[in-house]
Design an enzyme around this catalytic site. Structure first.
Site, mmCIF file in Angstrom:
data_model
loop_
_atom_site.group_PDB
_atom_site.id
_atom_site.type_symbol
_atom_site.label_atom_id
_atom_site.label_comp_id
_atom_site.label_asym_id
_atom_site.label_seq_id
_atom_site.Cartn_x
_atom_site.Cartn_y
_atom_site.Cartn_z
ATOM 1 N N CYS A 1 0.855 -1.183 0.000
ATOM 2 C CA CYS A 1 0.000 0.000 0.000
ATOM 3 C C CYS A 1 0.894 1.236 0.000
ATOM 4 C CB CYS A 1 -1.004 -0.015 1.149
ATOM 5 S SG CYS A 1 -0.303 0.181 2.796
ATOM 6 N N ARG B 1 -3.658 -0.453 5.520
ATOM 7 C CA ARG B 1 -4.225 -1.529 4.696
ATOM 8 C C ARG B 1 -3.330 -2.741 4.532
ATOM 9 N NH1 ARG B 1 -5.905 2.201 -0.275
ATOM 10 N NH2 ARG B 1 -3.961 3.161 0.417
ATOM 11 N N ASP C 1 -9.144 3.462 1.675
ATOM 12 C CA ASP C 1 -8.036 3.882 2.533
ATOM 13 C C ASP C 1 -8.595 4.526 3.805
ATOM 14 O OD1 ASP C 1 -5.695 4.748 3.682
ATOM 15 O OD2 ASP C 1 -5.061 5.975 1.986
#
Length: 143
Positions: free
Chosen positions: A7, A13, A114
């Site tokens: 990420c 994440r 996100d």
């Protein structure tokens, strides 16, 4: 199989994805994560809280993508198409093993949301999204 989640900053994440898949304790599956723009930092407080609520114990310090990680990986799963494009530009030799997580598990072109800077409930929503995707991933790699 070596699975590498990527990420942006490796504080939300990708480490949550790493934690979820690691907790499944799949035989012969190793998992790592990193960020394209990561600096050494702990897992975000809300990501830690969500994992704790889900009874997943996970120690983590953010790290950047390194060439040796890309080489190590059998499969590289990114959280967004932007991450995917940047990795392909930086590591064209690895293009055949780079996918977005959603693309790999269900053919979707959507990004994983996100939660960075969001509330605990925002992190919980991202966790739930990742959990569903990782469940599908586990089935797919077991086949």
């Amino acid at each position: 199989m070596n699975i590498f989640f990527v990420c942006t900053g490796n504080t939300c994440r990708s480490p949550m994805a790493e934690a979820i898949l690691t907790a499944k304790q799949l035989p012969e599956v190793e998992v790592r994560s990193a960020g394209l723009y990561a600096a050494p930092a702990p897992l975000s407080r809300n990501a830690q809280a969500v994992l704790a609520q889900e009874n997943i114990s996970f120690e983590h310090m953010a790290k950047s993508v390194r060439p040796e990680d890309v080489e190590w990986a059998t499969l590289i799963l990114t959280m967004t198409s932007g991450h995917n494009q940047l990795l392909m530009q930086g590591y064209p030799e690895a293009a055949s093993k780079i996918y977005t997580l959603k693309e790999f598990v269900d053919g979707s072109r959507d990004d994983v949301s996100d939660p960075y800077g969001g509330s605990l409930s925002t992190y919980q929503q991202t966790y739930n999204e990742l959990k569903q995707l990782i469940d599908k991933l586990a089935v797919k790699i077991a086949e």
